[in-house]
Design a protein around this motif. Structure first.
Motif, mmCIF file in Angstrom:
data_model
loop_
_atom_site.group_PDB
_atom_site.id
_atom_site.type_symbol
_atom_site.label_atom_id
_atom_site.label_comp_id
_atom_site.label_asym_id
_atom_site.label_seq_id
_atom_site.Cartn_x
_atom_site.Cartn_y
_atom_site.Cartn_z
ATOM 1 N N THR A 105 -5.859 -6.126 3.500
ATOM 2 C CA THR A 105 -5.779 -4.709 3.153
ATOM 3 C C THR A 105 -5.368 -4.559 1.697
ATOM 4 O OG1 THR A 105 -5.329 -3.938 5.369
ATOM 5 C CG2 THR A 105 -4.468 -2.587 3.605
ATOM 6 N N THR A 132 -9.005 0.301 -5.004
ATOM 7 C CA THR A 132 -9.125 1.754 -4.792
ATOM 8 C C THR A 132 -8.413 2.518 -5.907
ATOM 9 O OG1 THR A 132 -9.220 1.476 -2.384
ATOM 10 C CG2 THR A 132 -8.586 3.652 -3.196
ATOM 11 N N ILE A 133 -7.190 2.093 -6.210
ATOM 12 C CA ILE A 133 -6.402 2.781 -7.236
ATOM 13 C C ILE A 133 -7.082 2.661 -8.610
ATOM 14 C CG2 ILE A 133 -4.187 2.708 -8.480
ATOM 15 C CD1 ILE A 133 -2.886 1.979 -5.745
ATOM 16 N N THR A 153 -17.660 -10.354 7.086
ATOM 17 C CA THR A 153 -16.654 -10.154 8.134
ATOM 18 C C THR A 153 -17.007 -10.996 9.358
ATOM 19 O OG1 THR A 153 -17.852 -8.318 9.125
ATOM 20 C CG2 THR A 153 -16.290 -7.768 7.388
ATOM 21 N N TYR A 211 -14.656 -10.133 -1.669
ATOM 22 C CA TYR A 211 -14.220 -10.588 -0.343
ATOM 23 C C TYR A 211 -14.549 -12.066 -0.146
ATOM 24 C CZ TYR A 211 -13.989 -5.582 0.634
ATOM 25 O OH TYR A 211 -13.688 -4.257 0.599
ATOM 26 N N SER A 225 0.827 -1.202 0.000
ATOM 27 C CA SER A 225 0.000 0.000 0.000
ATOM 28 C C SER A 225 0.864 1.256 0.000
ATOM 29 C CB SER A 225 -0.918 -0.029 1.200
ATOM 30 O OG SER A 225 -0.298 -0.723 2.246
ATOM 31 N N VAL A 226 2.132 1.096 0.346
ATOM 32 C CA VAL A 226 3.042 2.240 0.313
ATOM 33 C C VAL A 226 3.835 2.260 -0.991
ATOM 34 C CG1 VAL A 226 4.927 3.406 1.515
ATOM 35 C CG2 VAL A 226 3.275 2.064 2.803
ATOM 36 N N THR A 227 4.234 1.065 -1.457
ATOM 37 C CA THR A 227 5.153 1.014 -2.604
ATOM 38 C C THR A 227 4.440 1.005 -3.948
ATOM 39 O OG1 THR A 227 5.169 -1.388 -2.454
ATOM 40 C CG2 THR A 227 6.922 -0.222 -1.289
ATOM 41 N N ILE A 228 3.170 0.721 -3.956
ATOM 42 C CA ILE A 228 2.494 0.522 -5.246
ATOM 43 C C ILE A 228 2.539 1.769 -6.137
ATOM 44 C CG2 ILE A 228 0.183 0.888 -4.182
ATOM 45 C CD1 ILE A 228 0.180 -1.627 -6.791
ATOM 46 N N ILE A 270 -16.146 -3.017 -5.942
ATOM 47 C CA ILE A 270 -15.590 -3.458 -4.649
ATOM 48 C C ILE A 270 -14.824 -4.760 -4.872
ATOM 49 C CG2 ILE A 270 -17.283 -2.354 -3.112
ATOM 50 C CD1 ILE A 270 -18.688 -5.104 -2.960
ATOM 51 N N GLN A 313 -16.303 -13.561 1.676
ATOM 52 C CA GLN A 313 -16.794 -13.880 3.018
ATOM 53 C C GLN A 313 -17.313 -12.608 3.666
ATOM 54 O OE1 GLN A 313 -13.054 -15.510 4.636
ATOM 55 N NE2 GLN A 313 -14.368 -17.012 5.615
ATOM 56 N N ARG A 328 -7.849 -4.300 -1.218
ATOM 57 C CA ARG A 328 -8.570 -3.029 -1.314
ATOM 58 C C ARG A 328 -7.737 -1.936 -1.983
ATOM 59 N NH1 ARG A 328 -11.344 -4.895 3.469
ATOM 60 N NH2 ARG A 328 -9.518 -4.669 4.766
ATOM 61 N N ILE A 329 -6.420 -2.064 -1.879
ATOM 62 C CA ILE A 329 -5.556 -1.009 -2.416
ATOM 63 C C ILE A 329 -5.630 -0.965 -3.938
ATOM 64 C CG2 ILE A 329 -3.162 -0.185 -2.560
ATOM 65 C CD1 ILE A 329 -4.583 0.117 0.230
ATOM 66 N N SER A 337 -9.666 -10.841 1.809
ATOM 67 C CA SER A 337 -10.099 -9.637 2.526
ATOM 68 C C SER A 337 -8.921 -8.968 3.212
ATOM 69 C CB SER A 337 -11.190 -9.982 3.537
ATOM 70 O OG SER A 337 -10.706 -10.964 4.429
#
Ligand SMILES: [Zn+2]
Lengths: 331, 202
Positions: free
Chosen positions: B74, B81-82, B193, B189, B40-43, B186, B191, B77-78, B72
Motif C-alpha cells: 500500500t 498518489t501524493i 497481481t 510494481y 498513509s496516515v502520518t505522511i 504509476i 509483478q 502507492r501513497i 506492491s
C-alpha cells in the motif's frame, strides 16, 4: 457552498462537485467493473492499482466538467470507510493534498451516510425519515430524526442482500455483477419455488439472508442433479420475491412504528426494479424515494452531499491524521 | 532554474517514511522514520510540519522527486498518489526514482546491494557503485532470491535494506527519470497481481 466529494472505497474512482448539498456540478465516476468482471468479484490489489492510475484524471475531469477553480471549493469530503483499506487511502491522501495545497478544510465521511444522502440530490429530506440501506456490503434500517443523526433500528445478522444476489447469480452462471442480471430475469419469471422469507415475523428489524441463500443454492444443485430443467427467470423471480417480501415488510413495520414523513431506499440494491415496485405498492401513506440509478451505485456526489450536512451540523473539519477504516460504523 | 529552486522528495515504498526538502541542491530538512504500517496516515502530517519548519508552502515547491518502488505494498502507492497530485495541481515537474536507489544512496562509499524485502527469501534488489559524491547503477532492479543472487556474485557488496537517503547524491546522479505525464504515473510494481497470475494459469 461548494463541496468536493471523493470516493474510492471499492472499485469506482469518483470525484464530484456539489453546491449546497443539492446541485451536482460534476460527478465523475471511473468504473473498474469491466476489469473485475474477469475475476467474478473485486480483487483488492487490482482495485488499488486502478485507483492510483486513474485518480488525477478523475479529479481533472470533474473540475473541467464543473468549470470551477480549486480555490472556489469550500470543503472536501472524502470516504473514510468502510471499504477496501488500500483503496480508501488513495482517495484520502489525494484529498489531503488538495486540502493542503489550497487550505480547504477536509472531512471524512462514512460510506453508508453517503448512500443515504444521495437521496437529497433529487428529493429534499424531511424528518423523521426511515432509510433502508441495501447494498453488497450492507442491509440496515436507519431512523433519522434530523440531519446527521442516525439510529440503527436493525441490520443483517449475516449476509448483505447484495451479497446474496451475487452468490445466486454466480450459481446460475450469470456474469458479474450478478444482482442487476437476477433482477432483469426476475421480471420475466413467476414465483414458483416458494423460498422461505427469513425473519419475516421476528418482531424486530433485523435481517438474515445466508439461510435463504443456502436454500436457493441447494435447491438449484438438487434440481441439477436430477437433470430437471430449471426456468432461470422463475428461479430468479422466486428468490427476488423472498428477499423483497422481507425488506418491504420490515420497512413498512418500522415506518408505522416511528411515524416517519418519508421512506428512502439507498445503496446499490436500491436500483433493483422488483424492490422499487413492491416498495411503491406497499408503502402508500408517505412518499418512498429512490435515487436515480447513477446515485444508487457508488459515487462521490453522495459523499459531497453528506459532507455538506455533516459540516453544517458539526461546524468542524478533520485534521490531517484523518484515516481510512475497512470497518466503520454509521454515526 | 530559478534563484531558489525548491524540491520535495518523497518515498513510502519501504517500512520507512521518507520526506526531504531541498533548496538549490542543498537538503534543508528531512524526515526518515520507521512507520508502524501507518505511513498513509502520518505522511501528510509529516509534510505539513516540515513545510512549517521551513516556512514553505506546498505551492512553493518547484519539483517533486518520488520513489516508485519496486514493490506492491500500500505504501508505494501513497507516495506516488501524493506526488501525482502535487505535480498536477501546481503544474510542476515530477521525477521518478527507484526506491532501491534511494536506499543505496545512504551508504557513503563502495559497491552496494540495495534491497527491499519481498518475503520468502526474495528481494527487489539492485547493485550500485557509491562514492562520496556519486551514485551509479550497476544492474537494473529485479526481483530475485537473495541467497542465490549473492552466491553468484563475484564482488562482495555491502548489503543494505534501509538507510536515510542522501538526496543531494541522488540529484547529482543520472538516476532520476522525468515523468512526462503526471496523470499516467504509476508505481513500479514489477509483478502482476496474484489474481492475474492465477488467471493466466487457469
Ligand atoms: Zn456503496
Amino acid at each position: 457552498m461548494i463541496v468536493m466529494g471523493v470516493e474510492t472505497s471499492c472499485d469506482e474512482t469518483s470525484v464530484s462537485l456539489v453546491e449546497d448539498g443539492k446541485r451536482v456540478l460534476a460527478n465523475e465516476v471511473l468504473s473498474q467493473i469491466d476489469i473485475h468482471k474477469e475475476y467474478g468479484g473485486v480483487v483488492p490489489e487490482i482495485a488499488s492499482r486502478e485507483h492510483v492510475k486513474g485518480i488525477v484524471f478523475v479529479f481533472d475531469q470533474a473540475m473541467k466538467k464543473a468549470n470551477i477553480n480549486y480555490k472556489d471549493i469550500d470543503l472536501i469530503a472524502v470516504t473514510a470507510g468502510p471499504g477496501l483499506i488500500g483503496s480508501l487511502l488513495i482517495g484520502i491522501n489525494a484529498a489531503k493534498v488538495i486540502s493542503l495545497n489550497y487550505g480547504i478544510p477536509i472531512i471524512g465521511i462514512q460510506h453508508i451516510a453517503g448512500h443515504i444522502y444521495a437521496n437529497n440530490i433529487e428529493h429534499d429530506m424531511e424528518f423523521p425519515l426511515l432509510a433502508l440501506v441495501v447494498s453488497g456490503g450492507h442491509t440496515e434500517l436507519v431512523l433519522m430524526e434530523s440531519h446527521y443523526d442516525f439510529q440503527k433500528l436493525g441490520e443483517t445478522q449475516d449476509d448483505a442482500v447484495g451479497e446474496a444476489y451475487d452468490k445466486v447469480a454466480r450459481i446460475l452462471g450469470l456474469p458479474y455483477p450478478g444482482g442487476p442480471q437476477v433482477d432483469k430475469l426476475a421480471q420475466q419469471g413467476k414465483d414458483t419455488f416458494s423460498f422461505p422469507r427469513p425473519m419475516l415475523d421476528s418482531g424486530d428489524f433485523n435481517f438474515s439472508f445466508s439461510g435463504l441463500k443456502s436454500k436457493v443454492i441447494n435447491t438449484y444443485h438438487n434440481l441439477n442433479q436430477r437433470k430437471a430443467t430449471i426456468s432461470t427467470p422463475d428461479f430468479c423471480r422466486s428468490f427476488q420475491e423472498a428477499v423483497t417480501d422481507v425488506l418491504v415488510k420490515k420497512t413498512n413495520d418500522a415506518m408505522n412504528l416511528h411515524n416517519v414523513k418519508q421512506v428512502i431506499v439507498a445503496g446499490g440494491v436500491a436500483a433493483n426494479q422488483g424492490l422499487r415496485e413492491k416498495m411503491r405498492q406497499t408503502i402508500t401513506d408517505v412518499p418512498v424515494y429512490f435515487p436515480s440509478i447513477k446515485y444508487c451505485t457508488d459515487n462521490a456526489a453522495m459523499i459531497a452531499v453528506a459532507g455538506y450536512f455533516k459540516y453544517k451540523k458539526e461546524q468542524k473539519a478533520d485534521d490531517y491524521l484523518l484515516n481510512g477504516f475497512s470497518r466503520l460504523e454509521l454515526k | 532554474m530559478q534563484k531558489s529552486w525548491k524540491r520535495l522528495a518523497i518515498d513510502t515504498a519501504t517500512k520507512y517514511v521518507y520526506l526531504s526538502l531541498v533548496l538549490n541542491d542543498k537538503e534543508v530538512d528531512s524526515v526518515y522514520e520507521e512507520g508502524l504500517n501507518n505511513h498513509s496516515v502520518t505522511i501528510i502530517p509529516h509534510l505539513v510540519r516540515m513545510l512549517e519548519r521551513q516556512q514553505w508552502k506546498l505551492t512553493d515547491i518547484n519539483e517533486v522527486i518520488v520513489g516508485v518502488g519496486p514493490g506492491s505494498y500500500t505504501g508505494v502507492r501513497i507516495a506516488v498518489t501524493i506526488a501525482k497530485m502535487i505535480g498536477y495541481l501546481n503544474n510542476i515537474k515530477i521525477n521518478r526514482i527507484s526506491s532501491i536507489a534511494l536506499i543505496a544512496s545512504s551508504v557513503s562509499s563502495g559497491t552496494v546491494l540495495s534491497c527491499i524485502d519481498a518475503r520468502r527469501g526474495n528481494a527487489f534488489l539492485g547493485l550500485f557503485e557509491n562514492t562520496k559524491t556519486k551514485l551509479t547503477r550497476k544492474t537494473q532492479d529485479s526481483l530475485i532470491n537473495i541467497e542465490s543472487y549473492l552466491t553468484d556474485l563475484e564482488v562482495k557488496p555491502i548489503v543494505t535494506y534501509e538507510g536515510r537517503p542522501n538526496i543531494e547524491k541522488i540529484i547529482h546522479s543520472d538516476l532520476l527519470e522525468v515523468v512526462s505525464d503526471p496523470t499516467a504515473l504509476i508505481p513500479n510494481y514489477m509483478q502482476i497481481t496474484e489474481a492475474e497470475r492465477n488467471k493466466c494459469l487457469r
